[in-house]
Design an enzyme around this catalytic site. Structure first.
Site, PDB file in Angstrom:
ATOM      1  N   VAL A   1       0.832  -1.208   0.000  1.00 61.27           N
ATOM      2  CA  VAL A   1       0.000   0.000   0.000  1.00 61.27           C
ATOM      3  C   VAL A   1       0.865   1.258   0.000  1.00 61.27           C
ATOM      4  O   VAL A   1       0.382   2.358  -0.283  1.00 61.27           O
ATOM      5  CB  VAL A   1      -0.940   0.024   1.220  1.00 61.27           C
ATOM      6  CG1 VAL A   1      -1.948  -1.109   1.137  1.00 61.27           C
ATOM      7  CG2 VAL A   1      -0.154  -0.071   2.528  1.00 61.27           C
ATOM      8  N   ALA A   2       2.127   1.087   0.328  1.00 70.28           N
ATOM      9  CA  ALA A   2       3.076   2.210   0.298  1.00 70.28           C
ATOM     10  C   ALA A   2       4.481   1.654   0.184  1.00 70.28           C
ATOM     11  O   ALA A   2       4.792   0.591   0.736  1.00 70.28           O
ATOM     12  CB  ALA A   2       2.950   3.064   1.556  1.00 70.28           C
TER      13      ALA A   2
ATOM     14  N   LYS B   1       5.394  -3.328   7.926  1.00 72.98           N
ATOM     15  CA  LYS B   1       6.513  -2.734   7.182  1.00 72.98           C
ATOM     16  C   LYS B   1       7.624  -3.757   7.058  1.00 72.98           C
ATOM     17  O   LYS B   1       8.105  -4.291   8.064  1.00 72.98           O
ATOM     18  CB  LYS B   1       7.019  -1.462   7.867  1.00 72.98           C
ATOM     19  CG  LYS B   1       8.139  -0.791   7.067  1.00 72.98           C
ATOM     20  CD  LYS B   1       8.335   0.667   7.425  1.00 72.98           C
ATOM     21  CE  LYS B   1       8.998   0.852   8.766  1.00 72.98           C
ATOM     22  NZ  LYS B   1       9.421   2.251   8.979  1.00 72.98           N
TER      23      LYS B   1
ATOM     24  N   SER C   1      11.791   4.313   0.967  1.00 72.81           N
ATOM     25  CA  SER C   1      13.147   4.087   0.488  1.00 72.81           C
ATOM     26  C   SER C   1      13.797   2.864   1.114  1.00 72.81           C
ATOM     27  O   SER C   1      14.582   2.161   0.472  1.00 72.81           O
ATOM     28  CB  SER C   1      14.009   5.324   0.755  1.00 72.81           C
ATOM     29  OG  SER C   1      13.883   5.722   2.107  1.00 72.81           O
ATOM     30  N   LEU C   2      13.492   2.584   2.385  1.00 72.85           N
ATOM     31  CA  LEU C   2      14.143   1.475   3.080  1.00 72.85           C
ATOM     32  C   LEU C   2      13.242   0.261   3.253  1.00 72.85           C
ATOM     33  O   LEU C   2      13.716  -0.800   3.659  1.00 72.85           O
ATOM     34  CB  LEU C   2      14.644   1.937   4.456  1.00 72.85           C
ATOM     35  CG  LEU C   2      15.565   3.156   4.458  1.00 72.85           C
ATOM     36  CD1 LEU C   2      16.052   3.449   5.877  1.00 72.85           C
ATOM     37  CD2 LEU C   2      16.747   2.962   3.522  1.00 72.85           C
TER      38      LEU C   2
ATOM     39  N   GLN D   1       8.757  -1.312   2.625  1.00 70.57           N
ATOM     40  CA  GLN D   1       7.423  -1.058   2.095  1.00 70.57           C
ATOM     41  C   GLN D   1       6.379  -1.671   3.013  1.00 70.57           C
ATOM     42  O   GLN D   1       6.674  -2.556   3.811  1.00 70.57           O
ATOM     43  CB  GLN D   1       7.281  -1.573   0.677  1.00 70.57           C
ATOM     44  CG  GLN D   1       7.518  -3.037   0.474  1.00 70.57           C
ATOM     45  CD  GLN D   1       7.725  -3.374  -1.003  1.00 70.57           C
ATOM     46  OE1 GLN D   1       8.347  -2.607  -1.763  1.00 70.57           O
ATOM     47  NE2 GLN D   1       7.218  -4.520  -1.425  1.00 70.57           N
ATOM     48  N   VAL D   2       5.139  -1.174   2.880  1.00 76.02           N
ATOM     49  CA  VAL D   2       4.084  -1.491   3.841  1.00 76.02           C
ATOM     50  C   VAL D   2       2.957  -2.274   3.178  1.00 76.02           C
ATOM     51  O   VAL D   2       2.530  -1.951   2.062  1.00 76.02           O
ATOM     52  CB  VAL D   2       3.524  -0.197   4.470  1.00 76.02           C
ATOM     53  CG1 VAL D   2       2.405  -0.517   5.450  1.00 76.02           C
ATOM     54  CG2 VAL D   2       4.639   0.580   5.165  1.00 76.02           C
TER      55      VAL D   2
ATOM     56  N   ASP E   1      12.126  12.908  11.056  1.00 74.17           N
ATOM     57  CA  ASP E   1      11.741  12.677   9.666  1.00 74.17           C
ATOM     58  C   ASP E   1      10.335  13.238   9.424  1.00 74.17           C
ATOM     59  O   ASP E   1       9.420  12.512   9.032  1.00 74.17           O
ATOM     60  CB  ASP E   1      11.772  11.166   9.384  1.00 74.17           C
ATOM     61  CG  ASP E   1      11.874  10.858   7.899  1.00 74.17           C
ATOM     62  OD1 ASP E   1      12.046  11.806   7.114  1.00 74.17           O
ATOM     63  OD2 ASP E   1      11.761   9.679   7.533  1.00 74.17           O
TER      64      ASP E   1
END
Length: 553
Positions: A330-331, A353, A334-335, A337-338, A484
């Site tokens: 779903v997303a 994640k 850079s390090l 994904q979810v 962040d």
């Protein structure tokens, strides 16, 4: 297989000889750029005696041009002078590199040089041939870069003939990579046995990375060549804008190209771009807009690989723990994904994640290359900043983000600490699902929400104020600051609360620093400007060895 090992008997045999350097030394600084270009090109291509005889005439000619440009009162004086100054810095830096290279090349193992050469050339062929026309069309840049290629070929006879016969951009990139890799490797020799990991203690360490990549010359050379080639094309376009005074006109186009470049180069550079995308104090609005696309448009890796990582980390099949596991992420960040799923144990929706496969080594090799090249870039472009220190800071943050256990602890600490403040009912971090969290897999309860910068609700202004108060509270009270805060990590929930995502990158402030920050704000708001210099000293903005100058200020 089938590739012959080069031997030291090869020499350069196809370069032209030069009868005299008179024409180059006699360049008229007032000549047109085409005359200057022809003079430099014809002279440089014939110089073969040694690296000094190749670089010194170029330095003299460019110095004469710079002196002439400085004396002229023309509109394009600045861009031309800046270009020539950059080329002079490039020559000085490479001259220093050549001396280091000559000192070690003859004693460097033949097999190692062969590995570096073959890897560098093959990588350069893959990435560099598209920029030949741009590279050589410049009347000043082309001759300088060609002379560098020839100088490296002469210093290392083992590769001389092969290097000299390559296309210009391929030879240039291979030359730089070979020089960089050999010098970097020699600098790390005698500093301990090879390591099995770039960061044995799980924390960023540039020294251990240097030792680790000493035994991985091919990998380092290939990646350095790719970075140089891909970045070089963008750099040449930017240089062309500077020369033609079109930096502002082409800013939006270049910003999008930079975003594409960073995405192509991979996670490390995406993270750097994301860090810069919120620095409106450093970048123009065009580049801020361009880099914002990195916040939510990162390429995903295959779901099959993600499921394998989850099963390896949790020790059981994915479907035995989760149901309704999303077929696609779903997303993508850079390090990692979810994915969205439900816990079989209680039916709760969760966000999972998953860390990108091999990400630690990718970050390590990129940070190592940037760290080693930083002093060279600082000298070439005369940067008045601690570039190696900046890269070390980036590296520390990126590596820390790979520890999902630590990220979970940071989020839980925020949730607990914010409860004792007036913000307890309006801001939160996603609750952690501890039994499904490891070093490479982080599971939290699912949070519905809209990015704060994309929400059309009337209370967004209030939530922005809440966000500001939350970050001030973290900085001045709780002591663990989320580092962040780009728009993709700030969500407005359906019930009007603020949710802060991604707690991998934080910084911790000790009590003394918090008190100093509060005092500094008090001095500013009360117009007690006499205390400001002392505040800046305590905060580290003024070096300690300049403390005696405070009274003068």
């Amino acid at each position: 297989p089938g590739t012959r090992i080069l031997d030291r008997s090869h020499a350069i045999t196809d370069l032209k000889r030069i009868p005299s350097l008179t024409s180059l030394y006699a360049v008229d600084p007032g000549s047109s750029s085409s005359i200057v270009s022809d003079t430099i090109s014809s002279s440089v291509s014939a110089i073969t005696e040694n690296s000094e005889s190749m670089l010194s005439p170029l330095r003299i000619a460019l110095t004469q041009i710079l002196e002439k440009e400085t004396s002229l009162d023309t509109l394009d004086k600045s861009s031309t002078s800046n270009l020539v100054q950059t080329l002079l810095s490039m020559i000085d830096t490479f001259d220093s590199m050549l001396h280091s290279l000559k000192a070690v090349a003859n004693d460097f193992p033949t097999e190692a040089i062969n590995t570096i050469f073959l890897t560098s050339v093959e990588s350069a062929k893959t990435y560099a041939t598209s920029i030949d026309e741009t590279l050589l069309s410049s009347p000043l840049i082309g001759p300088v870069l060609t002379s560098i290629q020839n100088a490296v070929a002469m210093i290392i006879p083992i590769i001389g003939q092969e290097l000299a016969s390559l296309p210009p951009s391929v030879g240039l990139l291979a030359s730089f990579t070979i020089s960089y890799t050999i010098i970097s490797t020699v600098q790390s020799m005698g500093k301990g046995p090879p390591l099995s990991s770039p960061y044995p203690l799980g924390r960023y360490d540039s020294s251990s990375a240097r030792i680790y990549f000493r035994s991985r010359l091919g990998e380092m050379a290939a990646r350095a060549t790719e970075i140089g080639a891909r970045s070089g094309e963008f750099g040449l376009a930017l240089l062309g804008d500077a020369i033609s005074d079109k930096l502002v006109v082409n800013a939006d186009i270049r910003a999008q190209q930079l975003s594409t470049l960073l995405t192509t180069l991979g996670p490390s550079f995406i993270k750097i771009g994301q860090s810069l995308s919120i620095r409106t104090d450093l970048l123009s609005p065009a580049y801020v807009r361009g880099l914002k696309s990195l916040q939510d448009q990162v390429p995903a890796f295959p779901t099959d690989e993600a499921r394998e990582i989850i099963e390896e980390e949790l020790g059981v099949p994915v479907d035995s723990i989760f149901s309704d596991f999303s077929a696609e992420p779903v997303a993508a960040a850079s390090l990692g994904q979810v994915y969205k799923a439900k816990l079989r144990s209680n039916g709760k929706e969760v966000a999972i994640k998953v860390q990108r496969p091999g990400i630690m080594n990718q970050i390590a090799v990129d940070m190592h290359i940037l760290r080693e090249v930083a002093p060279v870039l600082r000298k070439i472009f005369n940067l008045n900043t601690n570039l190696p220190g900046i890269i070390d800071t980036w590296g520390s943050g990126f590596v820390d983000e790979l520890d999902y256990i630590s990220e979970a602890e940071n989020a839980e600490y925020f949730t607990e600490s914010i409860q004792s403040t007036p913000l307890s009912e309006v801001v939160f971090a996603p609750p952690i699902v501890e039994e499904c969290t490891t070093g490479k897999v982080l599971t939290t309860e699912w949070v519905d929400g809209v990015r704060l910068d994309k929400s059309s609700n009337e209370d967004v202004t209030i939530l922005c104020s809440i966000a500001m108060n939350t970050y001030l509270t973290m900085m001045l009270e709780t002591g663990v600051l989320h580092c962040d805060p780009h728009p993709g990590n700030l969500l407005r929930t359906p019930d009007g609360k603020l949710c802060i995502l991604d707690w991998g990158m934080v910084t911790k402030l000790d009590k003394d620093l918090q008190v100093t920050l509060i005092e500094h704000m008090a001095h500013l708001t009360s117009a007690d400007y006499g205390e400001i210099p002392r505040d800046l000293l305590l905060l580290g903005f003024i070096p300690k060895d300049k403390a005696d100058l405070i009274e003068d200020s």
